[in-house]
Design an enzyme around this catalytic site. Structure first.
Site, PDB file in Angstrom:
ATOM      1  N   ASN A 119      -3.695  74.219  14.916  1.00  0.00           N
ATOM      2  CA  ASN A 119      -4.589  74.071  13.730  1.00  0.00           C
ATOM      3  C   ASN A 119      -5.610  72.888  14.145  1.00  0.00           C
ATOM      4  O   ASN A 119      -5.360  71.797  14.677  1.00  0.00           O
ATOM      5  CB  ASN A 119      -4.082  73.781  12.480  1.00  0.00           C
ATOM      6  N   ILE A 120      -6.877  73.216  13.563  1.00  0.00           N
ATOM      7  CA  ILE A 120      -7.961  72.075  13.781  1.00  0.00           C
ATOM      8  C   ILE A 120      -8.587  71.733  12.764  1.00  0.00           C
ATOM      9  O   ILE A 120      -9.290  72.720  12.081  1.00  0.00           O
ATOM     10  CB  ILE A 120      -9.121  72.877  14.986  1.00  0.00           C
ATOM     11  N   GLU A 121      -8.519  70.581  12.432  1.00  0.00           N
ATOM     12  CA  GLU A 121      -9.043  69.980  10.847  1.00  0.00           C
ATOM     13  C   GLU A 121     -10.605  69.586  11.173  1.00  0.00           C
ATOM     14  O   GLU A 121     -10.915  69.463  12.215  1.00  0.00           O
ATOM     15  CB  GLU A 121      -8.045  68.943  10.232  1.00  0.00           C
TER      16      GLU A 121
ATOM     17  N   CYS B 193      -6.413  77.456  11.055  1.00  0.00           N
ATOM     18  CA  CYS B 193      -5.243  77.471  11.227  1.00  0.00           C
ATOM     19  C   CYS B 193      -4.899  77.618  12.439  1.00  0.00           C
ATOM     20  O   CYS B 193      -5.651  78.340  13.175  1.00  0.00           O
ATOM     21  CB  CYS B 193      -4.652  78.559  10.214  1.00  0.00           C
TER      22      CYS B 193
ATOM     23  N   GLU C 246      -2.566  79.971  13.758  1.00  0.00           N
ATOM     24  CA  GLU C 246      -2.596  81.385  13.946  1.00  0.00           C
ATOM     25  C   GLU C 246      -3.883  82.011  14.417  1.00  0.00           C
ATOM     26  O   GLU C 246      -4.134  82.798  15.170  1.00  0.00           O
ATOM     27  CB  GLU C 246      -1.968  82.010  12.983  1.00  0.00           C
TER      28      GLU C 246
ATOM     29  N   CYS D 148      -0.155  81.114   6.339  1.00  0.00           N
ATOM     30  CA  CYS D 148      -0.612  81.169   4.960  1.00  0.00           C
ATOM     31  C   CYS D 148      -1.471  82.732   4.794  1.00  0.00           C
ATOM     32  O   CYS D 148      -1.511  83.550   5.632  1.00  0.00           O
ATOM     33  CB  CYS D 148      -1.868  80.075   5.139  1.00  0.00           C
TER      34      CYS D 148
ATOM     35  N   CYS E 169      -4.256  83.772   6.914  1.00  0.00           N
ATOM     36  CA  CYS E 169      -3.729  84.160   8.317  1.00  0.00           C
ATOM     37  C   CYS E 169      -3.126  85.353   8.410  1.00  0.00           C
ATOM     38  O   CYS E 169      -3.413  86.261   8.945  1.00  0.00           O
ATOM     39  CB  CYS E 169      -2.839  83.225   8.990  1.00  0.00           C
TER      40      CYS E 169
HETATM   41  N1  THU Z   1      -1.841  75.532   8.640  1.00  0.00           N
HETATM   42  C1  THU Z   1      -1.722  76.470   9.750  1.00  0.00           C
HETATM   43  O1  THU Z   1      -2.398  75.970  10.897  1.00  0.00           O
HETATM   44  N2  THU Z   1      -1.029  77.617   9.581  1.00  0.00           N
HETATM   45  C2  THU Z   1      -0.509  77.864   8.490  1.00  0.00           C
HETATM   46  O2  THU Z   1       0.012  78.990   8.567  1.00  0.00           O
HETATM   47  C3  THU Z   1      -0.545  76.979   7.240  1.00  0.00           C
HETATM   48  C4  THU Z   1      -1.235  75.866   7.247  1.00  0.00           C
HETATM   49  C5  THU Z   1      -2.564  74.189   8.840  1.00  0.00           C
HETATM   50  C6  THU Z   1      -3.878  74.298   8.161  1.00  0.00           C
HETATM   51  C7  THU Z   1      -3.889  72.592   7.895  1.00  0.00           C
HETATM   52  O3  THU Z   1      -4.648  72.016   9.164  1.00  0.00           O
HETATM   53  C8  THU Z   1      -2.568  72.168   7.809  1.00  0.00           C
HETATM   54  O4  THU Z   1      -1.918  73.195   8.385  1.00  0.00           O
HETATM   55  C9  THU Z   1      -2.216  71.745   6.501  1.00  0.00           C
HETATM   56  O5  THU Z   1      -2.372  72.782   5.621  1.00  0.00           O
END
Ligand code: THU
Length: 129
Positions: free
Chosen positions: A42-44, A53, A55, A86, A89
């Site tokens: 994941n890259i915020e 996300c 995935e 989520c 995804c």
């Molecule tokens: N996140 C994912 O990378 N995959 C998921 O299926 C659920 C959420 C990440 C998004 C965000 O960076 C962090 O988790 C918190 O929601």
């Protein structure tokens, strides 16, 4: 490639997660028809909604390399039970018809689901015609 090996790649990519806001690190790995594996994390972003996300990072990497058959996806995070993708995804997983989803956590718990189990009654391109 075994489910354990794919999960191992997902765990490795989790270390690359850029999650300074949520502190929730996620790793993923996609097995493509070519036999190649694509990892993602994941890259915020400070503009929160722009984050991606793990995935989708892995899937987009594979598709952008020309992979048109994706066989399995592993996802892992430090969750109580195995980490489930989520909703956004799940829709992307459905778009590329990934039939096998391997969910895990840092305790080594694993759960495997089919695409139909993960996203029943999925919206698809057929709805557009
Ligand atoms: N996140 C994912 O990378 N995959 C998921 O299926 C659920 C959420 C990440 C998004 C965000 O960076 C962090 O988790 C918190 O929601």
């Amino acid at each position: 490639m075994t489910e354990e090996k794919l999960m191992e790649v997902a765990r490795k990519y989790r270390e690359n997660a850029y999650a300074p806001y949520s502190k929730f690190k996620v790793g993923a790995a996609v097995l493509a028809g070519s036999g190649r594996v694509y990892g993602g994390c994941n890259i915020e972003n400070s503009s929160y909604s722009l984050g991606n996300c793990a995935e989708r990072t892995a899937i987009f990497k594979a598709v952008s390399e020309g992979e048109n058959e994706l066989e399995a996806l592993a996802v892992v995070a430090d969750t109580d039970g195995p980490c489930a993708p989520c909703g956004a995804c799940r829709q992307v997983i459905a778009e590329f018809g990934i039939p096998r989803i391997i969910m895990g956590n840092m305790k080594g718990e694993v759960r495997i689901a089919t695409l139909e189990e993960l996203l029943p009654f999925a919206f698809s391109a057929e709805e557009l015609t």
